[in-house]
Design a protein around this motif. Structure first.
Motif, PDB file in Angstrom:
ATOM      1  N   SER A  83      89.901  26.014  69.103  1.00  0.00           N
ATOM      2  CA  SER A  83      90.210  26.402  67.722  1.00  0.00           C
ATOM      3  C   SER A  83      89.053  27.160  67.092  1.00  0.00           C
ATOM      4  O   SER A  83      89.265  28.142  66.379  1.00  0.00           O
ATOM      5  CB  SER A  83      90.483  25.179  66.846  1.00  0.00           C
ATOM      6  OG  SER A  83      91.625  24.523  67.269  1.00  0.00           O
ATOM      7  N   VAL A  84      87.838  26.679  67.334  1.00  0.00           N
ATOM      8  CA  VAL A  84      86.669  27.348  66.756  1.00  0.00           C
ATOM      9  C   VAL A  84      86.607  28.787  67.256  1.00  0.00           C
ATOM     10  O   VAL A  84      86.490  29.731  66.476  1.00  0.00           O
ATOM     11  CB  VAL A  84      85.367  26.578  67.096  1.00  0.00           C
ATOM     12  CG1 VAL A  84      84.137  27.414  66.798  1.00  0.00           C
ATOM     13  CG2 VAL A  84      85.310  25.269  66.322  1.00  0.00           C
ATOM     14  N   LEU A  85      86.735  28.967  68.575  1.00  0.00           N
ATOM     15  CA  LEU A  85      86.663  30.318  69.141  1.00  0.00           C
ATOM     16  C   LEU A  85      87.801  31.187  68.619  1.00  0.00           C
ATOM     17  O   LEU A  85      87.621  32.373  68.336  1.00  0.00           O
ATOM     18  CB  LEU A  85      86.709  30.260  70.674  1.00  0.00           C
ATOM     19  CG  LEU A  85      85.534  29.555  71.353  1.00  0.00           C
ATOM     20  CD1 LEU A  85      85.725  29.532  72.862  1.00  0.00           C
ATOM     21  CD2 LEU A  85      84.213  30.224  70.994  1.00  0.00           C
ATOM     22  N   GLU A  86      88.971  30.577  68.448  1.00  0.00           N
ATOM     23  CA  GLU A  86      90.130  31.327  67.980  1.00  0.00           C
ATOM     24  C   GLU A  86      89.944  31.777  66.530  1.00  0.00           C
ATOM     25  O   GLU A  86      90.248  32.920  66.195  1.00  0.00           O
ATOM     26  CB  GLU A  86      91.402  30.483  68.165  1.00  0.00           C
ATOM     27  CG  GLU A  86      92.706  31.197  67.843  1.00  0.00           C
ATOM     28  CD  GLU A  86      92.914  32.520  68.601  1.00  0.00           C
ATOM     29  OE1 GLU A  86      92.347  32.682  69.699  1.00  0.00           O
ATOM     30  OE2 GLU A  86      93.641  33.374  68.063  1.00  0.00           O
ATOM     31  N   HIS A  87      89.431  30.898  65.685  1.00  0.00           N
ATOM     32  CA  HIS A  87      89.211  31.287  64.285  1.00  0.00           C
ATOM     33  C   HIS A  87      88.191  32.417  64.180  1.00  0.00           C
ATOM     34  O   HIS A  87      88.353  33.331  63.375  1.00  0.00           O
ATOM     35  CB  HIS A  87      88.728  30.089  63.455  1.00  0.00           C
ATOM     36  CG  HIS A  87      89.842  29.184  63.038  1.00  0.00           C
ATOM     37  ND1 HIS A  87      90.880  29.616  62.247  1.00  0.00           N
ATOM     38  CD2 HIS A  87      90.094  27.882  63.301  1.00  0.00           C
ATOM     39  CE1 HIS A  87      91.716  28.607  62.053  1.00  0.00           C
ATOM     40  NE2 HIS A  87      91.266  27.546  62.690  1.00  0.00           N
ATOM     41  N   VAL A  88      87.159  32.330  64.995  1.00  0.00           N
ATOM     42  CA  VAL A  88      86.150  33.393  64.995  1.00  0.00           C
ATOM     43  C   VAL A  88      86.807  34.703  65.445  1.00  0.00           C
ATOM     44  O   VAL A  88      86.648  35.749  64.804  1.00  0.00           O
ATOM     45  CB  VAL A  88      84.953  33.033  65.907  1.00  0.00           C
ATOM     46  CG1 VAL A  88      83.993  34.206  66.054  1.00  0.00           C
ATOM     47  CG2 VAL A  88      84.207  31.811  65.366  1.00  0.00           C
ATOM     48  N   SER A  89      87.598  34.644  66.514  1.00  0.00           N
ATOM     49  CA  SER A  89      88.260  35.844  67.034  1.00  0.00           C
ATOM     50  C   SER A  89      89.204  36.468  66.014  1.00  0.00           C
ATOM     51  O   SER A  89      89.229  37.688  65.838  1.00  0.00           O
ATOM     52  CB  SER A  89      89.063  35.517  68.298  1.00  0.00           C
ATOM     53  OG  SER A  89      88.232  34.927  69.265  1.00  0.00           O
TER      54      SER A  89
ATOM     55  N   VAL B 199      87.234  22.995  70.425  1.00  0.00           N
ATOM     56  CA  VAL B 199      86.386  24.102  70.882  1.00  0.00           C
ATOM     57  C   VAL B 199      87.211  25.394  70.875  1.00  0.00           C
ATOM     58  O   VAL B 199      86.787  26.432  70.376  1.00  0.00           O
ATOM     59  CB  VAL B 199      85.823  23.831  72.301  1.00  0.00           C
ATOM     60  CG1 VAL B 199      85.151  25.070  72.872  1.00  0.00           C
ATOM     61  CG2 VAL B 199      84.837  22.670  72.262  1.00  0.00           C
TER      62      VAL B 199
END
Lengths: 97, 109
Positions: free
Chosen positions: B32-38, B30
């Motif tokens: 990682s997903v937010l981090e990639h988007v950021s 979860v």
């Protein structure tokens, strides 16, 4: 970046996972957020941002071309407020250029 | 409407339930997903998640603002803001969900 590119990045970082599992993970996350909003809940992800639902009352709108009045029914719309940390990251070293 | 707040913990629980991974790994994914988007957004990229919505970065010019309380002028520096545009799928889901509580009964009759 689109969803498939996000999935590709995660798959690359997690070689022990099947591609279809990574797809499932990404879909699950966004579907959970959508479902929460659909049931009227708020979604708060510290450092990233918060999703909420705002209510818009019905109103009488106007067709800008013809000037005719149209009934706009009440509705609920999703709203996103950027988290403090992400807002700061977006502006790090940014000076308008 | 339950009026509850969903957090990272709830999202990792959903991932945990959907896949057979550990709770720890679900939480990390979860994140990682937010981090990639950021990261994509901080690079000025748009992030488009089909049937959910699009995050984009808008550049705002500097301007002279005013403190609404004191009326004092204050310089506002140029800055970047994040805009989320929900997809039609999400908007429809939310309106159907909201309608379940009130307006929809009339339609079923």
């Amino acid at each position: 970046m689109i969803k498939s590119e996000l999935i590709a990045k995660l798959a690359e970082e997690n070689p022990h996972l099947y591609q279809r599992d990574v797809e499932r993970i990404v879909s699950t996350i966004f579907e959970s957020i959508s479902e929460a909003l659909a049931s009227g809940d708020r979604v708060e992800l510290r450092g990233f941002g918060a999703f909420s639902v705002k209510h818009r009352d019905g109103r009488v709108g106007r067709n800008p071309r013809t000037g005719e009045s149209v009934d706009v029914p009440e509705k609920s719309v999703p709203f996103f407020k950027t988290g403090k940390e992400l807002r700061e990251r977006l502006n790090e070293g940014y000076d308008g250029g | 409407m339950t009026g509850k707040t969903v957090t990272r913990a709830d999202l990792s629980e959903s991932v945990y339930n959907a896949l057979g991974l550990s709770r720890n790994e679900s939480a990390q994914l979860v994140e990682s997903v937010l981090e990639h988007v950021s990261v994509a957004l901080t690079k000025g990229e748009k992030v488009k998640i089909s049937s959910f919505g699009t995050f984009s970065v808008r550049e705002k010019k500097g301007r002279v603002g005013r403190n609404p309380k004191t009326g004092e002028e204050a310089a506002i520096d140029p800055r970047r803001v994040l805009v989320f545009r929900p997809s039609h799928v999400l908007k429809d889901m939310i309106n159907e969900g909201a309608a379940n509580g009130s307006a929809s009964q009339a339609k079923t009759a």
